[in-house]
Design a protein around this motif. Structure first.
Motif, short mmCIF file in Angstrom:
data_model
loop_
_atom_site.label_atom_id
_atom_site.label_comp_id
_atom_site.label_asym_id
_atom_site.label_seq_id
_atom_site.Cartn_x
_atom_site.Cartn_y
_atom_site.Cartn_z
N ARG A 1 -6.25 4.63 -8.81
CA ARG A 1 -6.85 3.46 -8.18
C ARG A 1 -8.27 3.24 -8.70
O ARG A 1 -8.66 2.12 -9.03
CB ARG A 1 -6.86 3.63 -6.65
CG ARG A 1 -7.08 2.31 -5.93
CD ARG A 1 -7.44 2.51 -4.48
NE ARG A 1 -6.34 2.95 -3.63
CZ ARG A 1 -5.40 2.14 -3.15
NH1 ARG A 1 -5.41 0.86 -3.45
NH2 ARG A 1 -4.45 2.59 -2.37
N LYS A 2 -9.02 4.35 -8.79
CA LYS A 2 -10.41 4.27 -9.29
C LYS A 2 -10.45 3.68 -10.70
O LYS A 2 -11.34 2.94 -11.06
CB LYS A 2 -11.02 5.69 -9.31
CG LYS A 2 -12.16 5.84 -8.30
CD LYS A 2 -12.82 7.20 -8.43
CE LYS A 2 -12.30 8.15 -7.36
NZ LYS A 2 -12.48 9.57 -7.68
N LYS B 1 -1.68 12.59 -3.80
CA LYS B 1 -2.76 11.75 -3.25
C LYS B 1 -3.95 11.69 -4.21
O LYS B 1 -4.53 10.62 -4.43
CB LYS B 1 -3.22 12.30 -1.90
CG LYS B 1 -2.25 11.95 -0.79
CD LYS B 1 -2.80 12.36 0.56
CE LYS B 1 -1.93 11.80 1.68
NZ LYS B 1 -2.23 12.39 2.98
N THR B 2 -4.28 12.82 -4.79
CA THR B 2 -5.40 12.86 -5.74
C THR B 2 -5.10 11.98 -6.95
O THR B 2 -5.96 11.22 -7.41
CB THR B 2 -5.66 14.32 -6.20
OG1 THR B 2 -5.70 15.14 -5.04
CG2 THR B 2 -6.93 14.48 -7.00
N CYS C 1 -1.25 0.17 -5.68
CA CYS C 1 -1.54 1.10 -6.78
C CYS C 1 -0.31 1.95 -7.04
O CYS C 1 0.02 2.28 -8.17
CB CYS C 1 -2.74 1.97 -6.37
SG CYS C 1 -3.02 3.33 -7.47
N TYR D 1 1.18 6.19 0.81
CA TYR D 1 -0.15 6.28 0.21
C TYR D 1 -0.18 5.44 -1.07
O TYR D 1 0.72 5.57 -1.90
CB TYR D 1 -0.45 7.75 -0.11
CG TYR D 1 -1.91 8.05 -0.23
CD1 TYR D 1 -2.72 8.09 0.89
CD2 TYR D 1 -2.49 8.27 -1.48
CE1 TYR D 1 -4.08 8.35 0.79
CE2 TYR D 1 -3.85 8.55 -1.59
CZ TYR D 1 -4.63 8.58 -0.46
OH TYR D 1 -5.96 8.84 -0.56
N GLY D 2 -1.17 4.56 -1.19
CA GLY D 2 -1.27 3.78 -2.43
C GLY D 2 -0.92 2.32 -2.27
O GLY D 2 -0.97 1.55 -3.23
N ASP E 1 -5.49 8.37 -5.93
CA ASP E 1 -6.92 8.02 -5.80
C ASP E 1 -7.54 7.80 -7.17
O ASP E 1 -8.27 6.85 -7.40
CB ASP E 1 -7.68 9.15 -5.08
CG ASP E 1 -7.32 9.22 -3.60
OD1 ASP E 1 -6.77 8.23 -3.07
OD2 ASP E 1 -7.57 10.28 -2.98
N GLU E 2 -7.21 8.70 -8.07
CA GLU E 2 -7.73 8.67 -9.44
C GLU E 2 -7.29 7.39 -10.16
O GLU E 2 -8.08 6.68 -10.77
CB GLU E 2 -7.19 9.91 -10.17
CG GLU E 2 -7.94 10.34 -11.39
CD GLU E 2 -9.40 10.70 -11.09
OE1 GLU E 2 -10.17 10.53 -12.03
OE2 GLU E 2 -9.74 11.10 -9.96
#
Ligand code: EPS
Length: 354
Positions: free
Chosen positions: A179-180, A172-173, A306, A43-44, A176-177
């Motif tokens: 990356r944003k 994962k959160t 990321c 992930y990432g 995501d954070e």
């Protein structure tokens, strides 16, 4: 053994050459490719992994699925080269058309440009410093893993944390954070090696100590900033009585040393903790100075990952596999795989039978 890797991130191909493998090591193409594929996951990861399907092409050193002791050369193609030929071709590539002048803090860019005299273009630096090179480390390590498994040694890596988070959902959160926000995350993994015979490595000279050798192989993986053995940095706050693994007639009940004492394997699992810094290519760009203008600017933000901690864990497993097979060969010798197996088994029976 000696391993040489070559290749640029957007060049024609990645190359690895391993010299010193014994004859008779099994080469399983599907298994090596599965390891290359697992390095591409996690992930990432960024867009590049959607372009590439890393596959090993063995060029020399093996016939019919077995090594023949001559140098084993392999290639892993960069599919992305098709999009970069104009800039990267060895004879007529126009490297200045892909100039990177806003050098990235944390990357090799600035020191590399100065060291190799590339003027104000860090492109030739980042092409080689890129973690794309780790595909060759995995190719080589996957070959060594097979030999180690046939000697009864297994290696397992697990992600311990990413951005300070330990469970999958929070990881994962956090990714995501990040990356944003145009940011990146690092983390830690643990590598556990089971089945090592006693006495690999040596206390007699600094550069033969197994923990020092493993640390070198891991620290040379892009983004690694720390390697711990056993309790590692925790030792700083413990007493001797809380630190060492008492030897009892039935064996040891603890493994705080992480399987290495006096620079040698002691037969317990080798336990290594590896820390990866966050990748230095940030989409939001840190403050830097443009090499061309000398003016303050924000660092270049190329396509990147990321977070690559999962992939880096596979790389760490493979770096350890290469280092351990090399050290086993130094300790036991042997021109053929079966000679090596006989010698490793003889060592094991020397202490297992008392
Ligand atoms: C990588 C390939 C690179 C990056 C990454 C790892 O491909 P590209 O630069 O074309 O996106 O995704 O490299 C870095 C993070 C870095 O700092 O160089 C790979 O194959 O693992």
């Amino acid at each position: 053994m000696k391993l040489i890797t070559a290749g640029e991130s957007h060049g024609k191909t990645l190359i690895g050459v391993i010299e010193g493998l014994p004859s008779g090591v099994t080469l399983d193409e599907a298994r090596i490719n599965a390891r290359l594929a697992s390095r591409q996951q996690g992930y990432g990861r960024g867009g590049r992994m959607k372009i590439e399907t890393d596959r090993i092409e063995v060029l020399s050193g093996a016939i019919g699925g077995k090594t023949i002791a001559s140098p084993l050369a392999f290639a892993i193609k960069n599919k992305d080269y098709e999009n970069w030929t104009q800039y990267m071709d060895a004879f007529c590539g126009e490297v200045d058309k892909k100039a990177l002048t806003a050098v990235r803090p944390g990357h090799a860019d600035l020191s590399g440009v100065i060291k190799y005299g590339f003027g104000n273009n860090a492109r030739p630096v980042l092409e080689r410093a890129s973690a794309r090179e780790t595909a060759t480390r995995v190719g080589a390590g996957a070959i060594c893993e097979q030999a180690l498994n046939d000697l009864g040694v297994t290696i397992k890596g697990e992600v311990l944390c990413v951005g300070g988070k330990t469970d999958e959902e929070s990881i994962k959160t956090a990714i995501d954070e990040a990356r944003k926000q145009g940011d990146t995350l690092g983390g830690k993994c643990r590598i556990t090696v089971s089945g090592m015979p006693i006495g690999v490595g040596s206390y007699v000279q600094y550069d033969r100590k197994l923990d020092a050798i493993l640390a070198m192989h891991l620290m040379s993986v892009q983004s690694v900033k720390a390697v711990e053995v056993g309790l590692g940095t925790e030792f700083a706050s413990l007493k001797g009585s809380q630190s060492h693994d008492e030897i009892l007639p039935g064996g040891r009940q603890t493994n705080r040393a992480g399987g290495i004492e006096g620079g040698m394997s002691n037969g317990e699992d080798i336990v290594l903790t590896v820390t990866f810094k966050p990748i230095p290519t940030l989409m939001k760009g840190l403050r830097t100075v443009d090499l061309k203008t000398g003016e303050p600017t924000t660092a270049a933000s190329e396509r990147s990952d990321c977070c690559a901690v999962e992939a880096a864990t596979v790389v760490a497993e493979c770096a350890v596999a290469y280092a351990l097979l090399d050290e086993i060969l130094k300790t036991f010798g042997g021109d053929t795989m079966s000679e090596l197996q006989t010698r490793v088994n003889a060592r094991r029976s020397s202490y297992e039978q008392g």
